[in-house]
Design a protein around this motif. Structure first.
Motif, PDB file in Angstrom:
ATOM      1  N   ARG A  21      34.113  82.989 -43.297  1.00 12.62           N
ATOM      2  CA  ARG A  21      34.355  83.739 -42.056  1.00 12.62           C
ATOM      3  C   ARG A  21      34.556  82.790 -40.867  1.00 12.62           C
ATOM      4  O   ARG A  21      35.308  83.068 -39.936  1.00 12.62           O
ATOM      5  N   TYR A  22      33.885  81.619 -40.900  1.00 10.64           N
ATOM      6  CA  TYR A  22      34.020  80.638 -39.817  1.00 10.64           C
ATOM      7  C   TYR A  22      35.003  79.527 -40.176  1.00 10.64           C
ATOM      8  O   TYR A  22      34.968  78.448 -39.577  1.00 10.64           O
ATOM      9  N   ASP A  23      35.853  79.804 -41.171  1.00  9.25           N
ATOM     10  CA  ASP A  23      36.836  78.815 -41.619  1.00  9.25           C
ATOM     11  C   ASP A  23      36.170  77.493 -41.985  1.00  9.25           C
ATOM     12  O   ASP A  23      36.744  76.406 -41.800  1.00  9.25           O
ATOM     13  N   PHE A  24      34.941  77.602 -42.501  1.00  5.42           N
ATOM     14  CA  PHE A  24      34.169  76.446 -42.973  1.00  5.42           C
ATOM     15  C   PHE A  24      33.934  75.411 -41.861  1.00  5.42           C
ATOM     16  O   PHE A  24      33.818  74.212 -42.114  1.00  5.42           O
ATOM     17  N   ALA A  25      33.869  75.901 -40.614  1.00  3.75           N
ATOM     18  CA  ALA A  25      33.546  75.003 -39.488  1.00  3.75           C
ATOM     19  C   ALA A  25      32.062  74.684 -39.535  1.00  3.75           C
ATOM     20  O   ALA A  25      31.221  75.590 -39.604  1.00  3.75           O
ATOM     21  N   VAL A  26      31.706  73.430 -39.468  1.00  2.00           N
ATOM     22  CA  VAL A  26      30.320  73.004 -39.667  1.00  2.00           C
ATOM     23  C   VAL A  26      29.423  73.439 -38.513  1.00  2.00           C
ATOM     24  O   VAL A  26      28.266  73.817 -38.696  1.00  2.00           O
ATOM     25  N   SER A  27      29.936  73.451 -37.258  1.00  2.00           N
ATOM     26  CA  SER A  27      29.088  73.699 -36.098  1.00  2.00           C
ATOM     27  C   SER A  27      28.974  75.174 -35.710  1.00  2.00           C
ATOM     28  O   SER A  27      28.068  75.544 -34.966  1.00  2.00           O
ATOM     29  N   SER A  28      29.852  76.024 -36.221  1.00  2.00           N
ATOM     30  CA  SER A  28      29.890  77.412 -35.754  1.00  2.00           C
ATOM     31  C   SER A  28      28.879  78.337 -36.398  1.00  2.00           C
ATOM     32  O   SER A  28      28.306  79.200 -35.723  1.00  2.00           O
ATOM     33  N   PRO A  29      28.629  78.314 -37.700  1.00  2.00           N
ATOM     34  CA  PRO A  29      27.796  79.338 -38.338  1.00  2.00           C
ATOM     35  C   PRO A  29      26.357  79.335 -37.837  1.00  2.00           C
ATOM     36  O   PRO A  29      25.827  78.322 -37.385  1.00  2.00           O
ATOM     37  N   ASN A  30      25.731  80.537 -38.000  1.00  2.00           N
ATOM     38  CA  ASN A  30      24.301  80.697 -37.737  1.00  2.00           C
ATOM     39  C   ASN A  30      23.574  80.429 -39.060  1.00  2.00           C
ATOM     40  O   ASN A  30      23.337  81.326 -39.861  1.00  2.00           O
ATOM     41  N   TYR A  31      23.223  79.183 -39.274  1.00  2.62           N
ATOM     42  CA  TYR A  31      22.662  78.798 -40.573  1.00  2.62           C
ATOM     43  C   TYR A  31      21.344  79.508 -40.861  1.00  2.62           C
ATOM     44  O   TYR A  31      21.045  79.874 -41.999  1.00  2.62           O
TER      45      TYR A  31
END
Length: 620
Positions: free
Chosen positions: A24-34
């Motif tokens: 959903r976040y295009d595998f962006a490392v900084s965007s997801p709510n881990y």
């Protein structure tokens, strides 16, 4: 095992949550709510461990089935609901985007299906390659073929492994079930067996004809293949109806049976009116003579289904009674008052038996039946088959028996043997007593019973097992055959539809050529080199039996496959004289007894028909 499957599928779902969220976040490392993704993955895992463990542990669904996948989908939906609930409770920022629970659930269902299918197929492949299980071809890829396949795959003993299907339906030629596919048609069985290394063929087609079965068995024997048949589960379970749960026998997985002569004879069993049978036996005291014999024993099993008030079994063979009780009750202590050891040729025993039991219904199965023996000892035939029956009938009249059913033989129709004459004469005695008393006394006439003790089938099987030869009396000899179940149901049906003094005769279809029967036994034995030797017709034997005597009319007023023949009575006092002569003379006056018996048989004919003399069967 169920918990491990739940953990496995829970981990798959948890992984799918991470994949869907990162996608959903295009595998962006900084965007997801881990942290939120972690919480949702834990929800997915725990939901599957709790609900999935219950789902798999209850055995609600067959493994790797569509139903099981539907159940897993329900668990996924519940877990997704918990995720949406978590989003609503925490507010902003949400644990995961709104699309993640749905997309993760879809990925999870697909992934669980692929993993489950792969593991199941892998287990089949390992079993095929291990060499520990027998490699089987399943004939028939329809509903029953699938049943056979499931019996194989779910068998914990791993006795068989399915290596392919055979089916003549062109619409099934590309069918594949868990990695096992339709390999060809029935005509290609031998070639497919060579390609797959199969050593067993399992027939799973209910509509398979006897000719088709015989052809398959012969081809299988040439290839060295063993033939098994999918059991009729409903029929096997029905046999135990009425005997109590403790006697119910459950089918084990992969409980395939061997080919039987019933499968090759080519007759459709006659259907009886079960309701009529049940109604007249229910709550009654029933006496069965000859209960230790093959027919008597099976008859007792059939009667027990219909809730008689009491079932009393008598025989002079203690081992036979032991076997009958073992089949009926699962134990044989021989302490029951319903088992009575005694000789029906003793009038005192017969009177005492009836005085103590007071039966409402009597099924008389006790008899001497070996034709050759009785040709040598006609006095024994008279004392047992005629005299014993006469004493039973006298006691039945004295003690108010409502119904008496005598088991006769097709050899009684225009008899040419002492055996046939003794049974024929008993039919006429019954007709005479029924006419004079008005009692529902009758006879049932049928042919050879498959698997009965001393039958030609048992002889052939024993001879084939010993390496042969199989002895057939003469080319062209034909006989009627029926199953034990069919014979006994006919006997019970007789009491429901028969009239006083009648003989009921089953339409047993076409007679079976004994040579063909011998060839089929050889094919089933797996010993194609066994020979057939002809011994010649014995004294009293016919080339072919008949259902009805000359002058007897084939009338079927109550059942399309049962003839009801009015029987002309005999002078009972003359019969008593014959019995008394046999009891006092011993074996020293056999010729005289044979002549008296023949004279009585001829004298009972009301129609002007010339009766064949004993022994004419040799030149028939």
């Amino acid at each position: 095992m169920a918990l491990w499957r739940a953990i496995r599928d829970g981990l798959i779902f948890a992984a799918c949550v991470w994949i869907a969220a990162l996608a959903r976040y295009d595998f962006a490392v900084s965007s997801p709510n881990y942290a939120g993704i972690t919480v949702c993955s834990v929800i997915a895992f725990l939901t599957f461990v709790v609900l999935g463990g219950w789902l798999y542990g209850q055995g609600r669904y067959r493994r790797a089935s569509g139903d099981e996948l539907f159940g897993a989908g329900a668990v996924v939906a519940i877990a997704a609901g918990f995720m949406y609930l978590g989003n609503a409770l925490v507010g902003a920022p949400r644990l995961v985007p709104a699309s993640v629970p749905v997309s993760a659930g879809a990925f999870a269902i697909v992934a669980i299906a692929i993993v489950s299918w792969s593991l199941t197929t892998g287990r089949h492949r390992v079993r095929r390659q291990s060499g520990r299980s027998r490699r089987a071809l399943i004939v028939g890829a329809g509903h029953h073929g699938m049943t056979a396949f499931r019996m194989i795959t779910e068998d914990p003993r791993a006795e068989f492994v399915a290596v392919g299907f055979l089916d003549d339906d062109p619409n099934k030629r590309l069918l594949r079930v868990e990695g096992v596919r339709v390999m060809g048609t029935l005509e290609e069985m031998c070639d497919v067996a060579k390609r797959t290394g199969a050593d067993t063929v399992i027939v799973a087609i209910r509509s398979f004809t006897s000719k088709a079965m015989q052809a398959l068995v012969e081809r299988a024997a040439e290839q060295g293949l063993e033939v098994k048949i999918l059991p009729d589960i409903d029929a096997q379970q029905a046999r135990h109806r009425g005997l109590g749960d403790k006697n119910a026998v459950a089918l084990r997985p992969a409980g395939f049976r061997n080919v039987e002569l019933n499968d090759l004879i080519g007759r459709e069993p006659v259907q009886t009116d079960v309701d009529a049978i049940a109604s007249y036996l229910n709550g009654k005291t029933v006496l069965v003579t000859g209960a230790g014999g093959s027919i008597g024993s099976f008859l007792c099993q059939q009667i027990a289904k219909y809730s008689p008030g009491r079932l009393v079994m008598t025989d002079r063979d203690e081992s036979g009674l032991h076997s009958t009780q073992l089949v009926l009750e699962g134990q044989a202590m021989l302490t029951s008052d319903d088992l009575v050891l005694g000789d029906l040729r003793d009038p005192r025993f017969v009177r005492t038996l009836f005085k103590d039991v007071r039966p409402d219904i009597v099924f008389h199965a006790a008899a001497l039946k070996h034709l050759t023996f009785l040709e040598r000892f006609p006095d024994e035939a008279v004392m047992t088959n005629v005299g014993g029956s006469l004493d039973l009938l006298d006691a039945a009249v004295e003690y108010g028996v409502d119904q008496f059913v005598h088991i006769s033989t097709d050899k009684a129709a225009d008899p040419t043997s002492v055996l046939g004459a003794s049974k024929y004469l008993t039919e006429r005695v019954i007709a005479g007593i029924a006419r004079s008393t008005g009692k529902d006394f009758m006879s049932v006439r049928f042919g050879n019973v498959l698997g009965s003790r001393g039958s030609v089938l048992g002889t052939f099987v024993a001879q084939a097992a010993a390496g042969g030869p199989l002895t057939v009396t003469a080319p062209g000899v034909r006989r009627y055959f029926m199953s034990a179940a069919e014979a006994c149901e006919l006997v019970l049906q007789a009491g429901a539809i028969g009239n006083a003094g009648e003989t009921l005769v089953l339409d047993m279809g076409e007679q079976v050529l004994i040579e063909d029967l011998a060839k089929r036994v050889i094919a089933l034995s797996g010993k194609p080199d066994v020979e057939i030797v002809y011994t010649g017709l014995r004294e009293g034997e016919k080339l072919e039996e008949v259902r009805l005597a000359a002058g007897e009319r084939d009338e079927r007023p109550n059942h399309p496959f049962i003839s009801q023949v009015p029987i002309n009575p005999v002078d009972v006092e003359r019969v008593r004289s014959l019995v008394a002569n046999a009891r006092t003379a011993g074996h020293t006056r056999n010729d005289e007894i044979r002549q008296e018996l023949a004279a009585l048989v001829r004298s009972t004919r009301a129609l002007n028909v010339v009766q064949p003399q004993f022994g004419q069967g040799r030149t028939a």
